[in-house]
Design a protein around this motif. Structure first.
Motif, mmCIF file in Angstrom:
data_model
loop_
_atom_site.group_PDB
_atom_site.id
_atom_site.type_symbol
_atom_site.label_atom_id
_atom_site.label_comp_id
_atom_site.label_asym_id
_atom_site.label_seq_id
_atom_site.Cartn_x
_atom_site.Cartn_y
_atom_site.Cartn_z
ATOM 1 N N LEU A 87 0.889 -1.151 -0.024
ATOM 2 C CA LEU A 87 -0.086 0.091 -0.126
ATOM 3 C C LEU A 87 0.953 1.342 -0.061
ATOM 4 C CD1 LEU A 87 -2.633 -0.959 2.474
ATOM 5 C CD2 LEU A 87 -2.671 -1.374 0.010
ATOM 6 N N PRO A 88 0.603 2.287 -0.549
ATOM 7 C CA PRO A 88 -0.721 2.526 -1.267
ATOM 8 C C PRO A 88 -0.779 1.696 -2.562
ATOM 9 C CG PRO A 88 0.444 4.395 -1.514
ATOM 10 C CD PRO A 88 1.111 3.671 -0.798
ATOM 11 N N SER A 89 -2.104 1.111 -2.741
ATOM 12 C CA SER A 89 -2.302 0.433 -3.963
ATOM 13 C C SER A 89 -3.313 1.371 -4.865
ATOM 14 C CB SER A 89 -2.912 -0.932 -3.636
ATOM 15 O OG SER A 89 -3.583 -1.504 -4.858
ATOM 16 N N ILE A 90 -3.148 1.459 -6.000
ATOM 17 C CA ILE A 90 -3.779 2.331 -6.996
ATOM 18 C C ILE A 90 -4.338 1.475 -8.291
ATOM 19 C CG2 ILE A 90 -4.087 4.378 -8.789
ATOM 20 C CD1 ILE A 90 -1.784 5.377 -6.990
ATOM 21 N N ASN A 91 -5.653 1.330 -8.336
ATOM 22 C CA ASN A 91 -6.114 0.244 -9.503
ATOM 23 C C ASN A 91 -7.014 1.116 -10.443
ATOM 24 O OD1 ASN A 91 -5.441 -2.242 -7.960
ATOM 25 N ND2 ASN A 91 -6.953 -1.380 -6.433
ATOM 26 N N TYR A 92 -6.571 1.296 -11.643
ATOM 27 C CA TYR A 92 -7.216 1.939 -12.628
ATOM 28 C C TYR A 92 -8.400 1.207 -13.285
ATOM 29 C CZ TYR A 92 -3.489 5.205 -12.495
ATOM 30 O OH TYR A 92 -2.448 6.134 -11.938
ATOM 31 N N ASN A 93 -9.556 1.634 -12.674
ATOM 32 C CA ASN A 93 -11.069 0.831 -13.190
ATOM 33 C C ASN A 93 -11.370 1.105 -14.396
ATOM 34 O OD1 ASN A 93 -10.721 -0.643 -10.388
ATOM 35 N ND2 ASN A 93 -11.542 1.676 -9.642
ATOM 36 N N SER A 94 -11.170 2.381 -14.877
ATOM 37 C CA SER A 94 -11.576 2.948 -16.052
ATOM 38 C C SER A 94 -10.742 4.006 -16.302
ATOM 39 C CB SER A 94 -13.067 3.192 -16.073
ATOM 40 O OG SER A 94 -13.309 4.395 -15.367
ATOM 41 N N LEU A 149 -14.294 11.103 -6.408
ATOM 42 C CA LEU A 149 -15.020 11.142 -5.200
ATOM 43 C C LEU A 149 -16.278 10.402 -5.164
ATOM 44 C CD1 LEU A 149 -14.198 14.848 -4.775
ATOM 45 C CD2 LEU A 149 -13.066 12.959 -3.706
ATOM 46 N N SER A 150 -16.649 9.528 -6.211
ATOM 47 C CA SER A 150 -17.833 8.583 -6.209
ATOM 48 C C SER A 150 -17.449 7.703 -4.888
ATOM 49 C CB SER A 150 -17.951 7.969 -7.357
ATOM 50 O OG SER A 150 -16.829 7.020 -7.809
ATOM 51 N N VAL A 151 -18.560 7.154 -4.453
ATOM 52 C CA VAL A 151 -18.391 6.014 -3.474
ATOM 53 C C VAL A 151 -17.698 4.879 -3.980
ATOM 54 C CG1 VAL A 151 -19.688 4.608 -1.751
ATOM 55 C CG2 VAL A 151 -20.168 7.068 -2.020
ATOM 56 N N PRO A 152 -16.796 4.198 -3.592
ATOM 57 C CA PRO A 152 -16.336 2.980 -4.323
ATOM 58 C C PRO A 152 -17.370 1.908 -3.716
ATOM 59 C CG PRO A 152 -14.949 3.647 -2.422
ATOM 60 C CD PRO A 152 -15.898 4.766 -2.488
ATOM 61 N N VAL A 153 -17.053 0.508 -4.657
ATOM 62 C CA VAL A 153 -17.854 -0.616 -4.379
ATOM 63 C C VAL A 153 -17.004 -0.962 -2.917
ATOM 64 C CG1 VAL A 153 -18.075 -3.268 -5.039
ATOM 65 C CG2 VAL A 153 -17.870 -1.148 -6.853
ATOM 66 N N SER A 154 -18.199 -1.600 -2.059
ATOM 67 C CA SER A 154 -17.640 -1.991 -0.761
ATOM 68 C C SER A 154 -16.619 -3.100 -1.015
ATOM 69 C CB SER A 154 -18.913 -2.385 -0.156
ATOM 70 O OG SER A 154 -18.727 -3.100 1.157
ATOM 71 N N ASP A 195 -11.949 7.000 -16.591
ATOM 72 C CA ASP A 195 -12.514 7.974 -15.883
ATOM 73 C C ASP A 195 -12.145 8.259 -14.339
ATOM 74 O OD1 ASP A 195 -14.336 8.515 -18.076
ATOM 75 O OD2 ASP A 195 -15.761 7.342 -17.539
ATOM 76 N N TYR A 196 -11.606 7.054 -13.567
ATOM 77 C CA TYR A 196 -11.411 7.063 -12.222
ATOM 78 C C TYR A 196 -10.386 6.035 -11.708
ATOM 79 C CZ TYR A 196 -14.717 3.646 -10.954
ATOM 80 O OH TYR A 196 -15.361 2.291 -10.807
ATOM 81 N N PHE A 197 -9.679 6.100 -10.729
ATOM 82 C CA PHE A 197 -9.086 4.905 -10.115
ATOM 83 C C PHE A 197 -9.427 4.832 -8.618
ATOM 84 C CE2 PHE A 197 -6.303 8.770 -10.112
ATOM 85 C CZ PHE A 197 -6.062 8.760 -8.891
#
Length: 108
Positions: A59-66, A91-96, A68-70
């Motif tokens: 950590l920190p771990s950064i995952n590029y989901n799209s 600043l969207s709520v991440p998946v739990s 548009d955001y990580f």
């Protein structure tokens, strides 16, 4: 001549299931009494998340989901505990995060 104390190291793992949504991030606390002020001031503390069977990502771990955001997973250390936070860059709520295994290592 110089004499040095032998370095010592310890690790612990914790499965976090009790995430709390705090605004737009999930947080969890991993208590560990071996994290002392002396370790924080003079030692080394590292945190990892298990990303596969016995595969640890520092950590920190950064995952590029799209495009548009990580999503970032990070650790903050205080005496006696590690605070884990999971947040999205937009600043969207991440998946739990669900049940997630972390490893904390300390060295003095």
């Amino acid at each position: 001549s110089c004499y040095y104390d032998e370095p010592s190291a310890k690790s612990t793992t914790a499965t976090v299931t009790n995430w709390t949504l705090n605004g737009t991030e999930y947080i969890a606390i991993i208590p560990w009494g071996d994290i002392t002020s002396d370790i924080i001031e003079n030692g080394l503390i590292m945190a990892y998340v298990e990303t596969g069977t016995n595969v640890w990502t520092q950590l920190p771990s950064i995952n590029y989901n799209s495009v548009d955001y990580f999503t970032t997973i990070e650790a903050s250390i205080t005496v006696g505990q590690v605070l884990i936070s999971v947040s999205n860059s937009d600043l969207s709520v991440p998946v739990s995060p669900g049940a997630t295994i972390f490893k904390i290592s300390i060295a003095s």
